[in-house]
Design a protein around this motif. Sequence first.
Motif, PDB file in Angstrom:
ATOM      1  N   TYR A 245       1.102  -1.554  -0.076  1.00 43.33           N
ATOM      2  CA  TYR A 245       0.429   0.109   0.220  1.00 43.33           C
ATOM      3  C   TYR A 245       1.097   1.250  -0.164  1.00 43.33           C
ATOM      4  N   ASN A 246      -0.140   2.421  -0.971  1.00 46.53           N
ATOM      5  CA  ASN A 246       0.670   3.119  -0.914  1.00 46.53           C
ATOM      6  C   ASN A 246       0.370   4.815   0.146  1.00 46.53           C
ATOM      7  N   VAL A 247       0.552   4.922   1.477  1.00 44.87           N
ATOM      8  CA  VAL A 247      -0.241   5.206   2.457  1.00 44.87           C
ATOM      9  C   VAL A 247      -0.411   6.625   2.263  1.00 44.87           C
ATOM     10  N   GLY A 248      -0.719   7.752   2.226  1.00 48.49           N
ATOM     11  CA  GLY A 248      -0.552   8.944   1.587  1.00 48.49           C
ATOM     12  C   GLY A 248      -1.587   8.649  -0.264  1.00 48.49           C
ATOM     13  N   ASP A 249      -1.748   8.184  -0.518  1.00 48.41           N
ATOM     14  CA  ASP A 249      -2.673   7.983  -1.808  1.00 48.41           C
ATOM     15  C   ASP A 249      -3.720   7.929  -1.575  1.00 48.41           C
ATOM     16  N   LEU A 250      -4.720   9.331  -2.070  1.00 51.27           N
ATOM     17  CA  LEU A 250      -5.966   9.611  -1.499  1.00 51.27           C
ATOM     18  C   LEU A 250      -7.199   8.419  -2.206  1.00 51.27           C
ATOM     19  N   SER A 251      -7.208   7.656  -3.228  1.00 50.72           N
ATOM     20  CA  SER A 251      -7.528   7.136  -3.858  1.00 50.72           C
ATOM     21  C   SER A 251      -7.709   5.384  -3.299  1.00 50.72           C
ATOM     22  N   HIS A 252      -6.986   5.795  -1.580  1.00 50.69           N
ATOM     23  CA  HIS A 252      -7.064   4.339  -1.363  1.00 50.69           C
ATOM     24  C   HIS A 252      -6.886   4.431   0.514  1.00 50.69           C
ATOM     25  N   CYS A 253      -8.249   4.629   0.939  1.00 57.21           N
ATOM     26  CA  CYS A 253      -7.183   4.824   2.190  1.00 57.21           C
ATOM     27  C   CYS A 253      -6.993   3.360   3.423  1.00 57.21           C
ATOM     28  N   PHE A 254      -5.926   3.934   4.013  1.00 55.79           N
ATOM     29  CA  PHE A 254      -4.998   2.296   4.463  1.00 55.79           C
ATOM     30  C   PHE A 254      -5.599   2.592   6.161  1.00 55.79           C
ATOM     31  N   ILE A 255      -6.872   0.880   6.288  1.00 56.53           N
ATOM     32  CA  ILE A 255      -7.255   0.544   6.790  1.00 56.53           C
ATOM     33  C   ILE A 255      -7.048   0.251   8.100  1.00 56.53           C
ATOM     34  N   ILE A 256      -6.642  -0.040   9.150  1.00 53.29           N
ATOM     35  CA  ILE A 256      -6.170  -0.288  10.409  1.00 53.29           C
ATOM     36  C   ILE A 256      -7.233  -1.351  11.579  1.00 53.29           C
ATOM     37  N   ALA A 257      -7.224  -2.269  11.645  1.00 57.62           N
ATOM     38  CA  ALA A 257      -8.570  -3.438  12.676  1.00 57.62           C
ATOM     39  C   ALA A 257      -6.989  -3.266  13.811  1.00 57.62           C
ATOM     40  N   GLU A 258      -7.310  -2.554  15.251  1.00 53.86           N
ATOM     41  CA  GLU A 258      -6.175  -2.482  16.072  1.00 53.86           C
ATOM     42  C   GLU A 258      -6.878  -3.328  16.519  1.00 53.86           C
ATOM     43  N   ILE A 259      -6.279  -4.934  16.773  1.00 55.25           N
ATOM     44  CA  ILE A 259      -6.686  -6.002  18.076  1.00 55.25           C
ATOM     45  C   ILE A 259      -5.723  -6.068  19.623  1.00 55.25           C
ATOM     46  N   GLY A 260      -4.138  -4.496  19.463  1.00 59.67           N
ATOM     47  CA  GLY A 260      -4.496  -4.525  20.271  1.00 59.67           C
ATOM     48  C   GLY A 260      -4.372  -5.775  21.738  1.00 59.67           C
ATOM     49  N   ILE A 261      -5.033  -5.651  22.604  1.00 59.57           N
ATOM     50  CA  ILE A 261      -5.254  -6.238  24.119  1.00 59.57           C
ATOM     51  C   ILE A 261      -6.791  -6.556  23.964  1.00 59.57           C
ATOM     52  N   ASN A 262      -7.524  -6.714  22.695  1.00 63.55           N
ATOM     53  CA  ASN A 262      -8.878  -7.315  23.306  1.00 63.55           C
ATOM     54  C   ASN A 262      -9.041  -9.210  22.543  1.00 63.55           C
ATOM     55  N   HIS A 263      -7.630  -9.173  22.373  1.00 65.21           N
ATOM     56  CA  HIS A 263      -7.819 -10.685  22.161  1.00 65.21           C
ATOM     57  C   HIS A 263      -7.794 -11.717  23.090  1.00 65.21           C
ATOM     58  N   ASN A 264      -7.657 -10.917  24.367  1.00 69.43           N
ATOM     59  CA  ASN A 264      -8.030 -11.015  26.201  1.00 69.43           C
ATOM     60  C   ASN A 264      -6.346 -12.030  26.298  1.00 69.43           C
ATOM     61  N   GLY A 265      -5.970 -12.513  25.686  1.00 68.55           N
ATOM     62  CA  GLY A 265      -4.676 -13.754  25.596  1.00 68.55           C
ATOM     63  C   GLY A 265      -5.090 -14.790  25.406  1.00 68.55           C
ATOM     64  N   ASP A 266      -6.670 -14.935  24.496  1.00 67.80           N
ATOM     65  CA  ASP A 266      -6.997 -16.186  23.818  1.00 67.80           C
ATOM     66  C   ASP A 266      -6.104 -15.826  22.384  1.00 67.80           C
ATOM     67  N   ILE A 267      -5.257 -16.431  21.997  1.00 69.92           N
ATOM     68  CA  ILE A 267      -4.781 -16.867  20.709  1.00 69.92           C
ATOM     69  C   ILE A 267      -5.887 -17.052  19.079  1.00 69.92           C
ATOM     70  N   ASN A 268      -6.803 -17.972  20.220  1.00 62.62           N
ATOM     71  CA  ASN A 268      -7.925 -18.159  19.448  1.00 62.62           C
ATOM     72  C   ASN A 268      -8.736 -17.119  18.864  1.00 62.62           C
ATOM     73  N   LEU A 269      -9.043 -16.149  19.772  1.00 65.41           N
ATOM     74  CA  LEU A 269      -9.684 -15.065  19.721  1.00 65.41           C
ATOM     75  C   LEU A 269      -9.209 -14.638  18.562  1.00 65.41           C
ATOM     76  N   ALA A 270      -7.440 -13.676  19.392  1.00 64.86           N
ATOM     77  CA  ALA A 270      -6.818 -13.097  18.427  1.00 64.86           C
ATOM     78  C   ALA A 270      -6.647 -13.207  17.033  1.00 64.86           C
ATOM     79  N   LYS A 271      -7.169 -14.961  16.202  1.00 63.37           N
ATOM     80  CA  LYS A 271      -7.793 -15.282  15.081  1.00 63.37           C
ATOM     81  C   LYS A 271      -8.766 -15.078  15.071  1.00 63.37           C
ATOM     82  N   ARG A 272      -9.432 -15.052  15.430  1.00 64.14           N
ATOM     83  CA  ARG A 272     -11.104 -14.518  14.836  1.00 64.14           C
ATOM     84  C   ARG A 272     -11.036 -13.356  14.358  1.00 64.14           C
ATOM     85  N   LEU A 273     -10.524 -12.407  15.190  1.00 65.74           N
ATOM     86  CA  LEU A 273      -9.826 -10.861  15.351  1.00 65.74           C
ATOM     87  C   LEU A 273      -9.565 -10.534  14.422  1.00 65.74           C
ATOM     88  N   VAL A 274      -8.560 -11.138  13.618  1.00 63.93           N
ATOM     89  CA  VAL A 274      -7.918 -11.484  12.346  1.00 63.93           C
ATOM     90  C   VAL A 274      -8.741 -11.540  10.655  1.00 63.93           C
TER      91      VAL A 274
END
Length: 292
Positions: free
Chosen positions: A10-39
């Motif tokens: 991605y060319n971030v800065g090219d307004l023809s495509h906004c770079f969208i980031i899903a922040e998982i952060g610590i919302n996986h609650n320490g569960d690798i399977n929840l992390a994968k579901r969020l991905v």
Amino acid sequence: MDRFVKIGKYNVGDLSHCFIIAEIGINHNGDINLAKRLVKLAKDNGCDAVKFQKRTVELVYSKHELEMERPNPFGNTNGDLKRGLEFSYEQYQEIDKYCREHDILWFASCWDKNSVDFIDSFNPPCHKIASASLTDDELILHIKSKGRPILLATGMSTQDEIDHALSILGMDNLVLMHCTSTYPSLESELNLNVIPNYIKRYSCPIGYSGHEKGVLPSVIAASMGACAIERHITTDRTLWGSDHPASLEPEGLRRLVRDIRLLNTIKGDGKKVVYESELPIIKKLRKVKNNA
């Protein structure tokens, strides 16, 4: 806009495509399977990347902070909670493999130098500097030394503090993210007019990291020129954990991505024309001119 930062494909800065980031952060609650579901949630809804958070607990928190009483699913102290939320190297290998299999970028905001080295070993497409670390010159320099693109969040920071951080980082390979660091943020404190001001002030792409409830402010931010949008995601805002209330559930994420992707179509090219679809309406509603 001709100021691009290459992050993955991605060319971030090219307004023809906004770079969208899903922040998982610590919302996986320490569960690798929840992390994968969020991905998968992020990928299925058209996000370009997911982001985690990484801390070396004993370096980031004092002994006193770790020993504080705080009942949680991992034990009775704050240290039990902080350690329980950190994934091991083997778990990050799973995350790395899973993201590659699903063709979505992943990276992390690192809160200490050891964590930077840890995440950098996975060859991430960029590093993120969290708002809390904006005044940590030593950490900023260490992240810069990795030579990767950097996203810098600016929550809870003064203009002078931001300018100082930028004097260290420079404008090359940098995306500056407007942000308000409350969870969730009040609408009256989002101050989205900072975005066009930053576009004028700085010679780097400007993005927005939102912690508000709902979708509209982030869509407006993109319409004002933010070329990267980051939002926390969750499967359920009622889950235990501090960040879930300021996160988007699946339907909110779907609407966010849909509306941002529609922006360029809605904006058009700015040239006033009569569309072919309007011609029957002209014939039906307008009076015929009498040229006699």
